[in-house]
Design an enzyme around this catalytic site. Structure first.
Site, PDB file in Angstrom:
ATOM      1  N   HIS A 198     -27.304  -0.386   4.121  1.00 29.12           N
ATOM      2  CA  HIS A 198     -27.510   0.148   2.767  1.00 29.12           C
ATOM      3  C   HIS A 198     -26.320   0.957   2.245  1.00 29.12           C
ATOM      4  O   HIS A 198     -26.016   2.019   2.756  1.00 29.12           O
ATOM      5  CB  HIS A 198     -28.770   1.021   2.795  1.00 29.12           C
ATOM      6  CG  HIS A 198     -29.316   1.353   1.441  1.00 29.12           C
ATOM      7  ND1 HIS A 198     -30.524   2.004   1.270  1.00 29.12           N
ATOM      8  CD2 HIS A 198     -28.844   1.125   0.179  1.00 29.12           C
ATOM      9  CE1 HIS A 198     -30.750   2.165  -0.021  1.00 29.12           C
ATOM     10  NE2 HIS A 198     -29.749   1.655  -0.702  1.00 29.12           N
ATOM     11  N   TYR A 244     -35.423   5.240  -0.332  1.00 28.81           N
ATOM     12  CA  TYR A 244     -36.104   5.379  -1.624  1.00 28.81           C
ATOM     13  C   TYR A 244     -37.282   6.348  -1.517  1.00 28.81           C
ATOM     14  O   TYR A 244     -38.261   6.077  -0.827  1.00 28.81           O
ATOM     15  CB  TYR A 244     -36.600   4.026  -2.140  1.00 28.81           C
ATOM     16  CG  TYR A 244     -35.507   3.004  -2.357  1.00 28.81           C
ATOM     17  CD1 TYR A 244     -34.229   3.383  -2.732  1.00 28.81           C
ATOM     18  CD2 TYR A 244     -35.752   1.645  -2.192  1.00 28.81           C
ATOM     19  CE1 TYR A 244     -33.225   2.458  -2.936  1.00 28.81           C
ATOM     20  CE2 TYR A 244     -34.756   0.702  -2.385  1.00 28.81           C
ATOM     21  CZ  TYR A 244     -33.486   1.116  -2.750  1.00 28.81           C
ATOM     22  OH  TYR A 244     -32.498   0.183  -2.936  1.00 28.81           O
TER      23      TYR A 244
HETATM   24  P1  NAD Z   1     -33.560  -1.821 -12.641  1.00 24.32           P
HETATM   25  O1  NAD Z   1     -32.375  -2.190 -13.422  1.00 24.32           O
HETATM   26  O2  NAD Z   1     -34.389  -2.896 -12.069  1.00 24.32           O
HETATM   27  O3  NAD Z   1     -34.421  -0.831 -13.567  1.00 24.32           O
HETATM   28  C1  NAD Z   1     -35.590  -0.244 -13.116  1.00 24.32           C
HETATM   29  C2  NAD Z   1     -36.176   0.639 -14.211  1.00 24.32           C
HETATM   30  O4  NAD Z   1     -36.599  -0.179 -15.297  1.00 24.32           O
HETATM   31  C3  NAD Z   1     -37.423   1.377 -13.745  1.00 24.32           C
HETATM   32  O5  NAD Z   1     -37.511   2.595 -14.468  1.00 24.32           O
HETATM   33  C4  NAD Z   1     -38.536   0.456 -14.177  1.00 24.32           C
HETATM   34  O6  NAD Z   1     -39.761   1.153 -14.296  1.00 24.32           O
HETATM   35  C5  NAD Z   1     -38.014  -0.050 -15.508  1.00 24.32           C
HETATM   36  N1  NAD Z   1     -38.529  -1.369 -15.925  1.00 24.32           N
HETATM   37  C6  NAD Z   1     -38.793  -2.460 -15.149  1.00 24.32           C
HETATM   38  N2  NAD Z   1     -39.217  -3.491 -15.911  1.00 24.32           N
HETATM   39  C7  NAD Z   1     -39.219  -3.055 -17.199  1.00 24.32           C
HETATM   40  C8  NAD Z   1     -39.551  -3.659 -18.431  1.00 24.32           C
HETATM   41  N3  NAD Z   1     -39.949  -4.925 -18.492  1.00 24.32           N
HETATM   42  N4  NAD Z   1     -39.432  -2.912 -19.561  1.00 24.32           N
HETATM   43  C9  NAD Z   1     -39.003  -1.623 -19.503  1.00 24.32           C
HETATM   44  N5  NAD Z   1     -38.681  -0.991 -18.366  1.00 24.32           N
HETATM   45  C10 NAD Z   1     -38.787  -1.699 -17.219  1.00 24.32           C
HETATM   46  O7  NAD Z   1     -33.041  -0.841 -11.474  1.00 24.32           O
HETATM   47  P2  NAD Z   1     -33.495  -0.596  -9.970  1.00 24.32           P
HETATM   48  O8  NAD Z   1     -34.954  -0.366  -9.834  1.00 24.32           O
HETATM   49  O9  NAD Z   1     -32.574   0.460  -9.475  1.00 24.32           O
HETATM   50  O10 NAD Z   1     -33.077  -1.937  -9.224  1.00 24.32           O
HETATM   51  C11 NAD Z   1     -34.008  -2.903  -8.813  1.00 24.32           C
HETATM   52  C12 NAD Z   1     -34.236  -2.896  -7.312  1.00 24.32           C
HETATM   53  O11 NAD Z   1     -33.075  -3.375  -6.644  1.00 24.32           O
HETATM   54  C13 NAD Z   1     -34.516  -1.526  -6.691  1.00 24.32           C
HETATM   55  O12 NAD Z   1     -35.877  -1.180  -6.832  1.00 24.32           O
HETATM   56  C14 NAD Z   1     -34.095  -1.779  -5.267  1.00 24.32           C
HETATM   57  O13 NAD Z   1     -35.130  -2.464  -4.582  1.00 24.32           O
HETATM   58  C15 NAD Z   1     -32.889  -2.693  -5.429  1.00 24.32           C
HETATM   59  N6  NAD Z   1     -31.591  -1.966  -5.478  1.00 24.32           N
HETATM   60  C16 NAD Z   1     -30.857  -1.882  -4.340  1.00 24.32           C
HETATM   61  C17 NAD Z   1     -29.654  -1.185  -4.327  1.00 24.32           C
HETATM   62  C18 NAD Z   1     -28.861  -1.088  -3.053  1.00 24.32           C
HETATM   63  O14 NAD Z   1     -29.226  -1.682  -2.054  1.00 24.32           O
HETATM   64  N7  NAD Z   1     -27.791  -0.350  -3.019  1.00 24.32           N
HETATM   65  C19 NAD Z   1     -29.197  -0.565  -5.484  1.00 24.32           C
HETATM   66  C20 NAD Z   1     -29.933  -0.690  -6.644  1.00 24.32           C
HETATM   67  C21 NAD Z   1     -31.132  -1.398  -6.630  1.00 24.32           C
END
Ligand code: NAD
Length: 317
Positions: free
Chosen positions: A125, A60
């Site tokens: 990952h 990230y």
């Molecule tokens: P998400 O669906 O959590 O969306 C994140 C986005 O939504 C960001 O732009 C954030 O600023 C915004 N957001 C958060 N809360 C909000 C709210 N209340 N209102 C409006 N916007 C809001 O997607 P993500 O960040 O990709 O996924 C969450 C976490 O999961 C990642 O940060 C990561 O740690 C993990 N993840 C892991 C993998 C993997 O291992 N392959 C893949 C995807 C995500």
């Protein structure tokens, strides 16, 4: 009316995770720039409101997320046994490498960036981009050695296509893989993770479901430019978000509440980069009662694209 943030067990690990987990990919500035001060304030607020899981990866922001999270955890000054950190290995800015040599070196680099002695969970990952047989025969055994060395407590695997989890779990002894992290498969527009939950439960594997907002699709401001969804899926989600806005409702709140409602999932990992987002997501989790009517209306809008996903990884033979 509000209640405290619920803790849920993570498979057989003995860990109790807050049902809302802190996704730290936004701290790597992948959803727009985030300063160190902003990261510190956001993490501090997460602790204050009862979040105890923080998830990151060397991938990230090309290590920026780990560095920023490390600084923020240190600034928060919370005792180490009061929070859970998960990071990953095998995916880096310069590509994928699931070799034993690389992942063994990788954890030391992650610990240094995070300013920690150990991480609670280390996850391979996005394994669909590697050879699943290498994950089974080489990567996981290397992670078991890291467990014995006390650098990690639990082992996980992550990725998008759901078939990868069964492939690996069917081929390793029970108890070898402690956790799976699935993303974009348990939310209003896609619930396909549901079919896998009984299998994971039988195996005692903990389930982390990430991206309840479908990586920005289910937000008012919409997804980032790199988002891999089809134009059709993006358009449907934007229509749903606009519909909610017109009704004076927040689609992100609705989406959080939807994902949180399944108790077989230990935690919903949502990416956050501001104090306001932490407050909104915790409030969504602690509010009593759901807006069933708006949810039904949004589900109707998203019906034509329900469970639509996108390709990820290399074809496994
Ligand atoms: P998400 O669906 O959590 O969306 C994140 C986005 O939504 C960001 O732009 C954030 O600023 C915004 N957001 C958060 N809360 C909000 C709210 N209340 N209102 C409006 N916007 C809001 O997607 P993500 O960040 O990709 O996924 C969450 C976490 O999961 C990642 O940060 C990561 O740690 C993990 N993840 C892991 C993998 C993997 O291992 N392959 C893949 C995807 C995500």
């Amino acid at each position: 009316m509000e209640k405290a943030l619920e803790l849920r067990s993570l498979g057989n690990t003995g860990l109790k995770l807050s049902c809302v987990g802190f996704g730290a990919s936004p701290l790597g500035s992948v959803f727009g720039p985030v300063s160190d001060e902003q990261a510190i304030d956001t993490v501090r607020e997460a602790f204050r409101l009862g979040i105890n899981l923080f998830d990151t990866s060397p991938y990230y922001g090309g290590t920026l997320s780990e560095i920023s999270l490390g600084k923020a955890l240190k600034a928060a000054g919370v005792p180490r046994d009061k929070f859970i950190v998960s990071t990953k290995c095998g995916r880096y800015k310069d590509g994928f490498d699931f070799s034993a040599t690389r992942v063994t070196k990788s954890i030391d680099e992650s610990l240094e960036r995070l300013q920690l002695e150990y991480v609670d969970i280390l996850q391979c990952h996005d394994i669909e981009f590697g050879s699943l047989d290498q994950i089974i025969n080489e990567t996981i055994p290397a992670l078991q050695k890291l467990k014995e060395a006390g650098k990690i407590r639990f082992i996980g695997i992550t990725g998008l296509p759901l078939g990868i989890f069964r492939y690996v779990l069917d081929r390793v002894p029970v108890g070898t893989v402690d956790v799976v992290l699935s993303y974009c498969h348990y939310g209003i527009n896609d619930t396909t993770l549901d079919d896998l939950l009984p299998y994971l439960k039988r195996k005692g594997v903990g389930v982390i479901s990430a991206s309840p907002l479908a990586m920005g699709l289910l937000t008012e401001s919409g997804p980032p430019e790199w988002h891999p969804a089809s134009p059709e899926l993006k358009a449907a989600c934007q229509t749903a978000a606009a519909f909610c806005k017109k009704k004076g409702k927040d689609i992100s709140k609705l989406a959080m509440q939807y994902s949180l409602s399944n108790k077989d999932i230990s935690t919903i990992l949502v990416g956050m980069k501001s104090v306001e987002q932490v407050q909104a997501n915790v409030a969504a989790a602690t509010e009593v009662g759901k807006d069933e009517q708006t949810l039904a209306e949004v589900e109707e809008i998203l019906k034509p694209v329900k469970n639509q996903t996108w390709p990820s990884g290399i074809q496994q033979s």
